[in-house]
Scaffold this active site. Structure first.
Site, mmCIF file in Angstrom:
data_model
loop_
_atom_site.group_PDB
_atom_site.id
_atom_site.type_symbol
_atom_site.label_atom_id
_atom_site.label_comp_id
_atom_site.label_asym_id
_atom_site.label_seq_id
_atom_site.Cartn_x
_atom_site.Cartn_y
_atom_site.Cartn_z
ATOM 1 N N GLY A 235 0.698 -1.235 0.185
ATOM 2 C CA GLY A 235 -0.008 0.160 0.025
ATOM 3 C C GLY A 235 0.888 1.183 0.059
ATOM 4 O O GLY A 235 1.968 1.143 0.122
ATOM 5 N N THR A 236 0.098 2.513 0.035
ATOM 6 C CA THR A 236 0.956 3.585 -0.019
ATOM 7 C C THR A 236 0.248 4.608 1.028
ATOM 8 O O THR A 236 -1.070 4.662 0.870
ATOM 9 C CB THR A 236 0.446 4.302 -1.367
ATOM 10 O OG1 THR A 236 1.236 3.632 -2.501
ATOM 11 C CG2 THR A 236 1.399 5.759 -1.677
ATOM 12 N N GLY A 237 1.173 5.194 1.681
ATOM 13 C CA GLY A 237 0.598 5.881 2.908
ATOM 14 C C GLY A 237 0.805 7.426 2.600
ATOM 15 O O GLY A 237 0.597 7.620 1.252
ATOM 16 N N GLY A 238 0.396 8.229 3.507
ATOM 17 C CA GLY A 238 0.572 9.579 3.340
ATOM 18 C C GLY A 238 1.836 10.123 2.759
ATOM 19 O O GLY A 238 1.918 11.266 2.132
ATOM 20 N N VAL B 266 4.298 1.204 1.927
ATOM 21 C CA VAL B 266 4.241 0.195 3.040
ATOM 22 C C VAL B 266 4.628 -1.083 2.283
ATOM 23 O O VAL B 266 4.079 -1.360 1.389
ATOM 24 C CB VAL B 266 3.108 0.362 3.730
ATOM 25 C CG1 VAL B 266 3.155 -0.493 5.027
ATOM 26 C CG2 VAL B 266 2.687 1.808 4.322
ATOM 27 N N LYS C 233 7.292 1.327 6.440
ATOM 28 C CA LYS C 233 7.089 2.737 5.539
ATOM 29 C C LYS C 233 8.070 3.276 5.293
ATOM 30 O O LYS C 233 8.933 3.644 5.969
ATOM 31 C CB LYS C 233 6.017 3.479 6.583
ATOM 32 C CG LYS C 233 5.476 4.558 5.791
ATOM 33 C CD LYS C 233 4.970 5.778 6.769
ATOM 34 C CE LYS C 233 3.786 5.453 7.092
ATOM 35 N NZ LYS C 233 2.928 6.600 7.711
ATOM 36 N N ASP D 231 -5.644 13.763 12.325
ATOM 37 C CA ASP D 231 -5.907 13.106 11.148
ATOM 38 C C ASP D 231 -6.400 11.909 11.230
ATOM 39 O O ASP D 231 -6.373 10.774 10.572
ATOM 40 C CB ASP D 231 -4.720 13.137 10.205
ATOM 41 C CG ASP D 231 -5.159 12.684 8.747
ATOM 42 O OD1 ASP D 231 -6.453 12.886 8.474
ATOM 43 O OD2 ASP D 231 -4.462 12.662 7.744
#
Length: 750
Positions: free
Chosen positions: A582-585, A589, A603, A703
């Site tokens: 996945g892709t975080g802020g 990841v 991350k 957030d």
């Protein structure tokens, strides 16, 4: 009503008559009553009247689904002739009286869906004529009494959803007539007793959501009448026994979320009546047996989050009734067999996060009922497959592969498409203009490709859009004569998640530019080694060269007190894309399994992100926050690495990912029941309370959204991503600029 006017009344049936008030004391004057039914009057409340004990001729007592409250009165024992008692779905409290054991003629006892507490009395074993006993959905505690083994006429038995503890008594094996057994709880533990093999009439066995451990007893193979077997969400281990092949009547088999290992036995192919197989979230390995192709009645097959290797068997194509197939997060290799194209009823197919290669078979595009297709994070190459139109696709994810060629025109005709990810491939050509006609499309990610040309106006109808890192030219089109505004636009989403303007470099250009910068710095400054060629734009001072020994650039720890940097690199093959989950802020990841067997999440900042001051600040801020706090519902930080060349965090691994993903996928959202949802809310509330009231100075996350609420294999919730968190000092101003995710911003964040 004057009850004394009916001294000879034997049957009183007032079921669902909209009665109000409470049960009158005068009912005790109907001494010849044998049948009393006041069920379904949910405006009828109060206590059971004392005079109810006068109805000694009563054979059937039905007062379910009302609002009667208070304890079960001990005088219930006076109703010696009672055969059928149903007082479930009420608000009864207190313990089950031991005097209930005196109702020796009882055959049916229903106490479910109340608020009864305390332990089940040993005297329950005196009800030797009992055929059906239901006590589920209460607050009963303590162990299951061994006297239950005396109920040899019992056919149906449910203790689910209480607070019982201890193990299942061996005496359970005496219940030879048992057909249905439900023990879905949260606290039962210990091994499953081998005596369960004596229940040869059993057709329905549910032991889900407990803490049972050890292996499944070999004797389970004797339950040849079993149709439903649910053992998911426990701590069961060991192999799946070959004796399971004897359960030829089995239609539902759920072993998910345990610790089973070894391979699936070939004998699974004998279970030709199977409709559901759920074995996801275990440690199963080896190839998927070809004999699974014999299960032609199968509609749901879930083998995700294991360690299966080898290729997807060709025999999968025999499962013509299959509607859901989940093979994600394994070690599968080889090609996707074209025989999958025979599964005309398939509506969900997920083979993401494997090592599948070759091209996507064209036959997949012919599955007109397919609604969800996820083949992301593999090694697929070639062009996008042709898609039959009309088609019911809602979710299509082919990201993080090696696909090339143009985006096919037929994608523009998928009227039901809501979610499309083609990012991190090698797609070229222009962005199709027809996306404007996809009225349901909410999410489109075409980033990190080689797309060129102008950005079409049609993309503005998409609420969540990412076109970054493509060689696009020109400016973002402005609304006006040539680009009329679409009917639905979220301007803040465009500003936040649409990246086109000023980003005209493809991946190849970025690599070349980086090499040129590295060469310039190496030749003219001579202060960095060849291995550290990424130089941060915002640093005015030169960075001293560092060696790559363990600990020189890292501060990483775990239960062994150390995780070597080389172990991290080896576990991810130097952050190979196939390990990306996945892709975080501000980074991607990765899932990594360390040499000690521990699985962690990493991350990692991308090179271009590490050069941005905002991302660097968020990264360091997260380390600062998570290094100083500990809470059971806040994700654990095991370590971190600060270096120009490689910056990453090492987290506790969350098997189910983010709450956002679980809720977005319909199948997983259905699995997330209301009890689990309430527990998620409670967990997050506890974590926030800790941050706000137990930390000094207090910490505000800023957030909290479903993207940053993470779930483990047991659907427990954890808060993650502290990149925007900040400390609140009581003696200073705490006014900030807006931070957080649009749609989730709390008033206090402004």
């Amino acid at each position: 009503m004057n009850w004394t006017s009916f001294p000879n009344l034997k049957t009183l049936d007032l079921e669902f008559c909209n009665l109000t008030g409470s049960i009158l004391e005068e009912i005790g004057t109907l001494s010849k009553l044998t049948f009393l039914d006041l069920s379904g009057n949910n405006n009828l409340g109060g206590l059971l009247p004392l005079t109810l004990g006068n109805l000694t001729q009563l054979v059937e007592l039905r007062i379910y689904y009302t609002n009667i409250t208070g304890p079960i009165p001990s005088y219930i024992a006076q109703l010696k002739n009672l055969v059928h008692m149903d007082i479930g779905d009420n608000i009864l409290i207190g313990s089950i009286p031991s005097s209930i054991g005196q109702l020796t003629n009882m055959t049916y006892l229903y106490l479910s869906s109340n608020q009864l507490n305390g332990s089940i009395p040993q005297e329950i074993g005196m009800l030797k004529n009992l055929v059906d006993m239901f006590m589920s959905h209460n607050i009963l505690s303590g162990p299951i009494p061994s006297s239950i083994g005396q109920l040899t006429n019992l056919t149906s038995f449910s203790l689910s959803l209480n607070r019982l503890n201890g193990s299942i008594p061996q005496e359970i094996g005496r219940l030879k007539n048992l057909v249905y057994m439900f023990m879905t709880d949260k606290i039962l533990s210990g091994p499953i007793p081998s005596s369960i093999g004596q229940l040869t009439n059993l057709t329905y066995l549910s032991l889900s959501s407990n803490r049972f451990n050890g292996s499944i007893p070999q004797e389970i193979g004797k339950l040849t009448n079993l149709i439903y077997m649910f053992m998911d969400d426990n701590i069961l281990s060991g192999p799946i026994l070959s004796s399971i092949g004897q359960l030829t009547n089995l239609t539902y088999l759920s072993l998910s979320s345990n610790r089973f290992n070894g391979s699936i036995p070939q004998e699974i192919g004998k279970l030709k009546n199977l409709i559901y197989i759920l074995m996801d979230d275990n440690i199963l390995s080896g190839p998927i047996p070809s004999s699974i192709g014999h299960l032609t009645n199968l509609t749901d097959l879930r083998l995700s989050s294991n360690r299966f290797n080898g290729s997807i068997p060709l025999e999968m194509g025999n499962l013509m009734q299959l509607a859901q197939l989940n093979l994600s997060h394994n070690l599968l290799t080889g090609k996707i067999p074209s025989s999958i194209g025979k599964l005309i009823n398939l509506n969900f197919f997920d083979a993401s996060s494997n090592q599948v290669n070759d091209t996507i078979p064209a036959e997949l595009g012919l599955l007109s009922n397919l609604r969800h297709l996820n083949l992301s994070s593999n090694q697929l190459s070639g062009q996008l497959p042709p898609i039959e139109v009309p088609n019911s696709f809602q979710y299509l994810d082919l990201s993080h592969n090696f696909l090339n060629g143009r985006i096919i025109k037929k994608l523009e005709q998928l009227k039901d498409l809501e979610y499309l990810r083609l990012n991190d491939n090698y797609l070229n050509g222009t962005i199709p203009t027809g996306f404007a006609y996809l009225s349901q499309l909410q999410y489109l990610n075409l980033s990190h490709n080689d797309l060129s040309g102008k950005v079409p106006c049609s993309v503005y109808s998409i609420k969540d859009l990412d076109l970054s890192y493509n060689p696009l030219n020109g400016q973002i089109p402005q609304y006006g004569y040539d680009c009329p505004p679409p009917s639905q636009v979220l301007s803040q989403t465009i500003n936040k998640t649409t990246y086109c303007k000023g980003i005209n470099s493809s991946k190849k250009r970025i690599v070349m530019l980086t090499l040129l910068i590295s060469l310039f710095i190496t030749v003219f400054l001579g202060l960095l080694s060849f291995g550290c060629f990424l130089y941060r734009k915002t640093h005015k001072k030169q960075t001293k060269a560092r060696t790559m020994k363990n600990g020189d650039i890292c501060s990483i720890w775990n239960y062994d007190r150390r995780i070597a940097y080389e172990d991290i690199i080896k576990a991810t093959n130097d952050f190979d894309i196939k390990y990306c989950i996945g892709t975080g802020g501000y980074g991607s990841v990765y899932r990594a399994q360390l040499p000690n067997g521990k699985v962690v999440a990493l991350k990692k900042l991308h090179c271009f992100e590490a050069e941005e001051p905002a991302f660097d600040k968020s990264f360091r801020n997260e380390v600062q926050m998570l290094s100083n706090i500990r809470h059971r519902n806040i994700v654990k930080l095991y370590g971190f690495c600060f270096h120009n060349r490689c910056m990453f965090l090492v987290y506790e691994y969350m098997e189910r990912g983010s709450l956002f993903c679980v809720l977005r996928i319909e199948v997983e959202a259905v699995e997330l029941g209301w009890t689990q949802r309430v527990n998620i809310v409670k967990s997050i509330a506890h974590a926030l309370s800790y941050l706000h009231h137990d930390c000094s100075p207090p910490i505000v996350h800023r957030d909290i959204s479903t993207n940053y609420i993470l779930l483990n294999s047991e659907m427990e919730a954890f808060i993650g991503d502290f990149g925007t968190a900040r400390l609140l000092y009581p003696d200073s101003s705490n006014q900030t600029i807006i931070a957080g995710t649009y749609g989730y911003i709390a008033p206090g964040n402004c």
